[in-house]
Each structure stands twice: as C-alpha cells, then as structure tokens.
Design a protein around this motif. Structure first.
Motif, PDB file in Angstrom:
ATOM      1  N   GLN A 249      -4.458  10.379   2.304  1.00  0.00           N
ATOM      2  CA  GLN A 249      -3.328  10.528   3.226  1.00  0.00           C
ATOM      3  C   GLN A 249      -3.764  10.304   4.661  1.00  0.00           C
ATOM      4  OE1 GLN A 249      -1.780  14.411   2.395  1.00  0.00           O
ATOM      5  NE2 GLN A 249      -0.699  13.778   0.550  1.00  0.00           N
ATOM      6  N   ILE A 250      -4.976  10.791   5.023  1.00  0.00           N
ATOM      7  CA  ILE A 250      -5.462  10.589   6.397  1.00  0.00           C
ATOM      8  C   ILE A 250      -5.647   9.108   6.683  1.00  0.00           C
ATOM      9  CG2 ILE A 250      -7.390  11.046   7.950  1.00  0.00           C
ATOM     10  CD1 ILE A 250      -7.761  13.725   6.523  1.00  0.00           C
ATOM     11  N   ARG A 251      -6.225   8.377   5.729  1.00  0.00           N
ATOM     12  CA  ARG A 251      -6.410   6.932   5.931  1.00  0.00           C
ATOM     13  C   ARG A 251      -5.077   6.203   6.060  1.00  0.00           C
ATOM     14  NH1 ARG A 251     -11.156   5.418   1.485  1.00  0.00           N
ATOM     15  NH2 ARG A 251     -12.836   6.652   2.445  1.00  0.00           N
ATOM     16  N   LEU A 252      -4.117   6.605   5.251  1.00  0.00           N
ATOM     17  CA  LEU A 252      -2.798   5.965   5.326  1.00  0.00           C
ATOM     18  C   LEU A 252      -2.141   6.239   6.677  1.00  0.00           C
ATOM     19  CD1 LEU A 252      -0.624   4.338   3.895  1.00  0.00           C
ATOM     20  CD2 LEU A 252       0.269   6.466   2.963  1.00  0.00           C
ATOM     21  N   ALA A 253      -2.280   7.484   7.189  1.00  0.00           N
ATOM     22  CA  ALA A 253      -1.710   7.799   8.511  1.00  0.00           C
ATOM     23  C   ALA A 253      -2.372   6.968   9.595  1.00  0.00           C
ATOM     24  CB  ALA A 253      -1.884   9.291   8.810  1.00  0.00           C
TER      25      ALA A 253
ATOM     26  N   LEU B 201       0.822  -1.202   0.000  1.00  0.00           N
ATOM     27  CA  LEU B 201       0.000   0.000   0.000  1.00  0.00           C
ATOM     28  C   LEU B 201       0.857   1.254   0.000  1.00  0.00           C
ATOM     29  CD1 LEU B 201      -2.875   1.063   0.115  1.00  0.00           C
ATOM     30  CD2 LEU B 201      -2.737   1.043   2.600  1.00  0.00           C
ATOM     31  N   GLN B 202       2.000   1.221   0.713  1.00  0.00           N
ATOM     32  CA  GLN B 202       2.909   2.377   0.735  1.00  0.00           C
ATOM     33  C   GLN B 202       3.502   2.613  -0.652  1.00  0.00           C
ATOM     34  OE1 GLN B 202       3.463   4.360   3.380  1.00  0.00           O
ATOM     35  NE2 GLN B 202       4.689   5.686   2.081  1.00  0.00           N
ATOM     36  N   TYR B 203       3.895   1.493  -1.351  1.00  0.00           N
ATOM     37  CA  TYR B 203       4.408   1.634  -2.708  1.00  0.00           C
ATOM     38  C   TYR B 203       3.342   2.223  -3.638  1.00  0.00           C
ATOM     39  CZ  TYR B 203       8.199  -1.381  -1.086  1.00  0.00           C
ATOM     40  OH  TYR B 203       9.254  -1.900  -0.409  1.00  0.00           O
ATOM     41  N   ALA B 204       2.112   1.731  -3.506  1.00  0.00           N
ATOM     42  CA  ALA B 204       1.029   2.281  -4.323  1.00  0.00           C
ATOM     43  C   ALA B 204       0.790   3.752  -4.000  1.00  0.00           C
ATOM     44  CB  ALA B 204      -0.251   1.466  -4.098  1.00  0.00           C
ATOM     45  N   TYR B 205       0.914   4.099  -2.721  1.00  0.00           N
ATOM     46  CA  TYR B 205       0.717   5.489  -2.324  1.00  0.00           C
ATOM     47  C   TYR B 205       1.819   6.376  -2.893  1.00  0.00           C
ATOM     48  CZ  TYR B 205       0.841   9.619   0.643  1.00  0.00           C
ATOM     49  OH  TYR B 205       0.881  10.896   1.097  1.00  0.00           O
ATOM     50  N   ASP B 206       3.102   5.904  -2.854  1.00  0.00           N
ATOM     51  CA  ASP B 206       4.202   6.687  -3.409  1.00  0.00           C
ATOM     52  C   ASP B 206       4.041   6.872  -4.911  1.00  0.00           C
ATOM     53  OD1 ASP B 206       6.593   5.132  -1.153  1.00  0.00           O
ATOM     54  OD2 ASP B 206       5.279   6.864  -0.900  1.00  0.00           O
ATOM     55  N   ALA B 207       3.530   5.835  -5.603  1.00  0.00           N
ATOM     56  CA  ALA B 207       3.325   5.937  -7.044  1.00  0.00           C
ATOM     57  C   ALA B 207       2.216   6.924  -7.394  1.00  0.00           C
ATOM     58  CB  ALA B 207       3.011   4.554  -7.640  1.00  0.00           C
ATOM     59  N   ASN B 208       1.246   7.061  -6.498  1.00  0.00           N
ATOM     60  CA  ASN B 208       0.097   7.938  -6.743  1.00  0.00           C
ATOM     61  C   ASN B 208       0.189   9.219  -5.930  1.00  0.00           C
ATOM     62  OD1 ASN B 208      -1.051   6.019  -8.419  1.00  0.00           O
ATOM     63  ND2 ASN B 208      -2.017   4.941  -6.724  1.00  0.00           N
TER      64      ASN B 208
ATOM     65  N   HIS C 234      -6.437  14.386  -3.302  1.00  0.00           N
ATOM     66  CA  HIS C 234      -7.323  13.610  -2.410  1.00  0.00           C
ATOM     67  C   HIS C 234      -6.675  13.501  -1.033  1.00  0.00           C
ATOM     68  CE1 HIS C 234      -9.918  12.450  -5.754  1.00  0.00           C
ATOM     69  NE2 HIS C 234      -8.797  12.357  -6.449  1.00  0.00           N
ATOM     70  N   PRO C 235      -6.772  14.522  -0.180  1.00  0.00           N
ATOM     71  CA  PRO C 235      -6.140  14.460   1.159  1.00  0.00           C
ATOM     72  C   PRO C 235      -6.745  13.389   2.040  1.00  0.00           C
ATOM     73  CG  PRO C 235      -7.592  16.386   0.973  1.00  0.00           C
ATOM     74  CD  PRO C 235      -7.485  15.820  -0.411  1.00  0.00           C
ATOM     75  N   THR C 236      -7.946  12.938   1.701  1.00  0.00           N
ATOM     76  CA  THR C 236      -8.554  11.883   2.525  1.00  0.00           C
ATOM     77  C   THR C 236      -7.732  10.619   2.482  1.00  0.00           C
ATOM     78  OG1 THR C 236     -10.701  12.833   2.003  1.00  0.00           O
ATOM     79  CG2 THR C 236     -10.674  10.598   2.933  1.00  0.00           C
TER      80      THR C 236
END
Length: 349
Positions: free
Chosen positions: A274-278, A256-263, A270-272
């Motif tokens: 980032q909140i879910r990831l935190a 999920l972190q790799y997918a987040y870095d790619a996106n 979509h700041p929402t």
C-alpha cells in the motif's frame, strides 16, 4: 472384518497358546492370536465356556450361579456388540473427517501457493512501475532544462526586438529631419543649392547605410524567428512524446490499481504494498502538475513568438515606408539638380 464360522476349538487353542506364553487370554489378545478374525461376542462366549469347564479361577471365594453367569454372559455379549458398533461408527467418522481434513489442507496449500505467486507478480509490477516513474521524472527534468534555455533565448530575442524598435524610431526621426532639410532646400536661395546638394547627398549616403543596416537587422531577425520556430517544433514534438509517455504511465497505473483491488485481502497482510502504491499515485500527481506547467509555458512561448512576428511585420512596414520616402527624396533631389542647371542657362538671356 471378522470372518464367520469361528469354532470353540480354535479359541481353546489360542487361549492355551497365550497361557503357555505367560500372557493373559483377554478377548483382544485372543482375537489377535486368531488373525483378527471372529466376533468379540463369540470369542467372549467361548472364553466363558472354557473358563467354566476349567472350574472356578484361583482366588475366587464365592461361586456364581448358572443363572447369574448366563446373565453376565449375555450382558457382556450385548456390551461387546454395542461397543463394536460404536467403534465401527467412530472409525468411519474418523476416516471421513480425516479425508475431509486432508482435502481442506490440500486446498489451503494450493491457495497459499497461488497467493504467493500473485504476490511475486505484484512486486514485479510495482518494481517496473517504479522504474518507469523514475524515467518519467528524468524526462521531466530534461524538459525543464530545455524550457529554461528556451526562455533565456526568448528573453534575448525580446531585448533585441526592443533595440530594433529603438533603431526604427531613430530612422523615423532622421527621416523627419530629411523632410525638413528638403523643405529648406526648396526655399533656399540659388547660392546655397550646391552646399545643400552636397549635404543632401551626404544624408542620402547615410540613409543608404542605415537602410542596409536595417535590412541586415531584419534578415537577422527573420533567421532568429526561423530558429525559434524550429525550436518550437522540437519542443512541441517533445511535449507530444511526454504526453504519450504519460498516457502509457496512466494505463500501467490503472492496471496496477486493478491488480491492487483484486489483491486487497493480500494487501492487508502486506502494508508495504500500500505504501508503494501511494508513492506511485503521488508521483503520478506530480507528473501531471509538471506536464500542465510545461503546456502553459509552451502556450506563453507561442504567444511571444506571435508578438515577435507581429513586431517584425510592423518593422517591415515601416521599412517599406522609409524606402518609399527615400525614393521620393531621391526624385526630388534629381529634380532640384535639374532646376539648378536650368537657372544659370537663363541668366545671360
């Protein structure tokens, strides 16, 4: 494209047709009437010739000389040629720019579609990660309850081991009293041997009862230790399962972190996300803390179990010593009885 071979008669017919319709015979109107064929310069030249043949127009107050008219005609023809070249170049540039703009719009549309699909996949991955995190929290709560129950059992077993130690100490005190009684038996007179023998037998019976009770207690302790070992094995298996689930959770989190870095550019819109990831990272930290606490508790429990086994071994050793002393006491009691029988036989002599 204008066709070649345009004749003056064709321009004359088209001009007459427009005049009959009440329309002004301009160059563009004549070219449309001719089927969008012919050069505007040629049409303008023929039109000037026809107007010259028809004579001066109505309302003209000054006659134009032939030289000036020829100059104006050449200038008009030159202007129309330059205008046609510029219009053709402008149309070509417009067509090229329109094609480029169309390709750019199509590319943007494809990129938007790809980004929307990628965002949907990211939302699904976050939803799955949240569900897995909730399952891990539920597993940790169940494990905490199991650890609490196990702690209560260990506390109860510790109390029982303390009672057992007290009982062993009582047995040792009684054994010391038995040795004192045996010494008193050896030094007592013949008339007190029967009474001492009965008292000794009573004490032996009491010791036998206490030995049986001690054996039963040790058997019970062994059974409790066996149960504790089984609980410890189940606890170890449960912790291994939790560790396996934690590793799976950490792998999914890395994906999920790799997918987040790619996106990351999409995440700015979509700041929402980032909140879910935190929140997911915070849940992972809490899960690691709880797992470390559980491993510490398991280590403490294993130490308690080893101490209990050591205490049981010490109790067994003291019980063996007590049984050996009891056997010696029985041997001494038997030899004393034989001496008591031998004394009456020697008196008549």
């Amino acid at each position: 494209m204008a066709r070649g071979g345009l004749y003056k008669t064709e321009v004359q017919k088209a001009r007459a047709s427009l005049l009959a319709q009440g329309k002004h015979p301009s160059i563009d109107a004549l070219r449309v009437a001719l089927g969008n064929t012919g050069s505007k310069t040629t049409i303008h030249r023929y039109l000037k010739e026809l107007e010259a043949e028809d004579g001066p127009r109505v309302g003209a107050t000054v006659a134009i000389s032939d030289a000036l008219q020829d100059l104006v005609g050449r200038l008009a023809e030159r202007l129309h040629e330059e205008a046609e070249v510029r219009i053709t170049a402008a149309q070509e540039r417009f067509t090229a720019e329109r094609q480029t703009l169309t390709a750019t719009i199509e590319q943007h549309r494809q990129e938007t579609t790809a980004l929307s699909t990628q965002l949907q996949r990211t939302d699904i991955a976050l939803h799955d990660e949240k569900a897995a995190h909730e399952q891990a929290q539920q597993g940790l709560r169940d494990r905490a309850l199991l650890v609490q129950q196990l702690e209560e059992r260990v506390a109860g077993m510790t109390a029982r081991l303390t009672e057992h130690e007290t009982h062993i100490q009582s047995l040792e005190d009684k054994h010391q009293h038995a040795r004192d009684a045996l010494e008193h038996y050896r030094t007592a007179v013949k008339e007190q041997r029967d009474q001492e023998q009965r008292r000794h037998e009573h004490q032996v019976q009491g010791l036998q009862v206490e030995l049986r009770q001690a054996n039963d207690t040790i058997t019970s302790k062994n059974h409790e230790l066996l149960q504790l070992n089984r609980e410890n094995a189940r606890m170890t298996e449960h912790i291994n399962q939790l560790d396996k689930e934690f590793r799976q959770f950490r792998t999914e989190h890395q994906k999920l972190q790799y997918a987040y870095d790619a996106n990351l550019p999409l995440a700015k819109e979509h700041p929402t996300l980032q909140i879910r990831l935190a929140q997911a990272e915070q849940g992972q930290v809490q899960l690691q803390t709880q797992l470390a606490a559980a491993e510490t508790q398991l280590t403490t429990e294993r130490d308690h179990r080893r101490e209990a086994e050591a205490q049981r071994a010490a109790s067994q050793g003291r019980l063996d010593v007590l049984e050996e002393t009891f056997a010696q006491l029985r041997t001494v009691s038997t030899s004393g009885a034989h001496e008591a029988e031998a004394v009456p036989r020697g008196n008549p002599a």
